[in-house]
Design an enzyme around this catalytic site. Structure first.
Site, mmCIF file in Angstrom:
data_model
loop_
_atom_site.group_PDB
_atom_site.id
_atom_site.type_symbol
_atom_site.label_atom_id
_atom_site.label_comp_id
_atom_site.label_asym_id
_atom_site.label_seq_id
_atom_site.Cartn_x
_atom_site.Cartn_y
_atom_site.Cartn_z
ATOM 1 N N LYS A 185 0.827 -1.217 0.000
ATOM 2 C CA LYS A 185 0.000 0.000 0.000
ATOM 3 C C LYS A 185 0.858 1.262 0.000
ATOM 4 O O LYS A 185 0.403 2.314 -0.441
ATOM 5 C CB LYS A 185 -0.970 -0.057 1.154
ATOM 6 C CG LYS A 185 -1.933 -1.233 0.912
ATOM 7 C CD LYS A 185 -3.083 -1.305 1.788
ATOM 8 C CE LYS A 185 -4.137 -2.278 1.325
ATOM 9 N NZ LYS A 185 -3.806 -3.706 1.537
HETATM 10 C C1 LIG Z 1 -4.453 -4.763 1.050
HETATM 11 C C2 LIG Z 1 -3.658 -6.010 0.935
HETATM 12 C C3 LIG Z 1 -4.004 -7.033 0.020
HETATM 13 C C4 LIG Z 1 -5.245 -6.971 -0.832
HETATM 14 O O1 LIG Z 1 -5.192 -5.940 -1.800
HETATM 15 P P1 LIG Z 1 -6.531 -5.458 -2.532
HETATM 16 O O2 LIG Z 1 -6.113 -4.302 -3.362
HETATM 17 O O3 LIG Z 1 -7.493 -5.077 -1.436
HETATM 18 O O4 LIG Z 1 -7.038 -6.599 -3.318
HETATM 19 C C5 LIG Z 1 -3.171 -8.138 -0.072
HETATM 20 N N1 LIG Z 1 -2.070 -8.254 0.701
HETATM 21 C C6 LIG Z 1 -1.717 -7.297 1.597
HETATM 22 C C7 LIG Z 1 -0.500 -7.503 2.427
HETATM 23 C C8 LIG Z 1 -2.485 -6.141 1.740
HETATM 24 O O5 LIG Z 1 -2.124 -5.205 2.624
#
Ligand SMILES: *Cc1c(COP(=O)(O)O)cnc(C)c1O
Length: 464
Positions: A112
């Site tokens: 993120k």
């Molecule tokens: C947010 C997240 C996901 C999922 O991503 P999306 O965009 O919601 O599909 C997968 N792995 C980790 C470690 C995350 O923080």
């Protein structure tokens, strides 16, 4: 570039306003009016570029009219300069067919950061010199909260209020949020679970009096700018492995369908993507939707992959919009049905359209743990549980196309689960070294609308 809502009934926005907005006023999500695309030659010409140079090429069409390329380049240089690896998102080879794309070299150890470091700078840039003050409100099961807080701490013109479920995030995740002591950061532990926190956030956005008083904004993956920033690493990785001459598949551990939708965008823009594998844990609404057309949500089962413990995947609406011939009226009716009954069937056109690019797999906790152990034994790689879901799905894929699995979190962020599966306890990287010595600050608030909105109203800056 102009942006339109998936439900066809909200104002058309430019890149600046779509970045500062959350949901569209009609309840839909914003998408670019035309999809920009690259020719084969333009993709081939990206072969020697750095991550930041690639980012500027890929994002320039989306930001056109609001940012020039020099400004975009400055923002990307600043955002990705905070990553601990010079390649920003390096590829690691596991065997002749499988690679990991490490997306966790940012400040808070999950993918993120790739989007939110840029979004934080975009917010600041768009608010500088205006009298507007932005109030960002979010709910987190851990990773979005820490990444958004790191990106927005100390930035002018914006306050962030982040709700997390008391006692339900890992120690590392909580401390990454609560040890950030900048005065514009407000951590709220909710006496309730994640769904309750999320529902409280939605209620504040929908409350006419509250949203009239404060200029509210969202940093979850319904925000278009986040998805845009994630498109970059699909091109960057595929080009390094031989695109556009060689077709590549990606396996994506999925919750809200944000990350994998960015892969769809890369394909729409001309990248030869062989397939996108949607990897879910036992909370498998997306696997059921893609394999049988049944998009119906139940209750969340907590797993070792909390960032994928989701029963409604907000960004799936963006794909359904594309697969329904961009008919906003029809999609609004379909989504209204889903919101009323928590279930819907995909249309034949949606199912067939999705089958052209997407496959899916549901990986349970045992298979996830085995994938962690196998990656460690086979190539010495210690991977996190979310990445393991993606890798298990990739290994279940028949054929011989090269597959890149998105490694979405650093193993140290989920070190208890990693240790259980591999026997190895991953060390926290130096960049978060003294996390456990730092002072924490947060308030615990009852999970009611009045308690939470009252808490925020006392501390946020009203509209001028
Ligand atoms: C947010 C997240 C996901 C999922 O991503 P999306 O965009 O919601 O599909 C997968 N792995 C980790 C470690 C995350 O923080």
């Amino acid at each position: 570039m102009r942006y339109i809502s998936t439900r066809g009934n909200a104002p058309v926005l430019d890149f600046k306003d779509v970045t500062l907005a959350g949901l569209a006023a009609d309840g839909g999500l914003y998408v670019p009016e035309p999809w920009p695309s690259f020719s084969r030659d333009e993709i081939a010409a990206m072969a020697g570029l750095s991550y930041v140079e690639t980012a500027v090429r890929v994002m320039a069409p989306f930001t056109a009219g609001v940012l020039n390329e020099a400004d975009l380049s400055d923002l990307c240089t600043a955002a990705y300069g905070r990553f601990a690896h010079d390649a920003v998102t390096p590829l690691v080879q596991l065997d002749h067919r499988h690679w990991l794309l490490e997306l966790f070299h940012g400040p808070t150890l999950a993918f993120k950061d790739v989007a939110l470091q840029l979004v934080g700078l975009l917010f600041e840039r768009f608010l500088t010199g205006s009298t507007e003050h932005l109030t960002v409100i979010g709910a987190t099961s851990g990773d979005t909260g820490s990444a958004a807080i790191d990106a927005l701490a100390g930035r002018a013109g914006v306050d962030i209020f982040m709700l997390h479920p008391e006692g339900r995030v890992s120690d590392v995740q909580r401390r990454q949020m609560t040890t950030v002591l900048a005065p514009n950061v407000h951590n709220i532990a909710i006496r309730g679970d994640f769904d309750t926190a999320q529902a409280l956030v939605k209620a504040m956005f929908r409350d006419p009096a509250f949203s009239a008083r404060f200029r509210l904004s969202a940093v979850n993956s319904i925000n278009w700018a986040r998805l845009m920033a994630q498109v970059v690493y699909y091109l960057y990785a595929a080009i390094r492995l031989g695109a556009p001459d060689r077709r590549i598949a990606f396996s994506v551990p999925t919750g809200n369908f944000g990350d994998v939708f960015a892969g769809y965008v890369a394909a729409r823009m001309g990248l030869p993507v062989e397939r996108l594998i949607v990897a879910t844990n036992v909370n498998d609404i997306l696997h059921r939707a893609l394999s049988s057309g049944d998009y119906s949500s139940g209750t969340v089962t907590p797993t070792a992959t909390p960032s994928m413990d989701i029963q409604v995947s907000s960004n799936f609406e963006r794909l359904l919009f594309e697969l329904s011939g961009r008919d906003g009226g029809a999609l609004a009716a379909q989504m209204a049905g889903f919101e009323a009954t928590k279930a819907m069937r995909l249309t034949n056109a949606q199912r067939e359209g999705a089958a052209g690019l997407f496959t899916s797999a549901r990986i349970d906790e045992d298979a996830m743990a085995q994938a962690i152990g196998a990656a460690y034994r086979g190539s010495g790689q210690v991977i996190d549980p979310h990445t393991a879901i993606g890798l298990a799905a990739a290994r279940a894929d028949a054929g011989d196309t090269p597959i890149v699995t998105l490694a979405t979190a650093h193993p140290a962020k989920f070190r208890d689960a990693v240790e259980r599966a591999s026997g190895v306890r991953p060390a926290l990287p130096a960049r978060v070294g003294d996390l456990f010595e730092r002072e924490e600050r947060f308030d615990t608030v009852d999970a009611t609308f009045d308690a939470v909105s009252g808490y925020i109203a006392q501390r946020a800056h009203p509209r001028t």
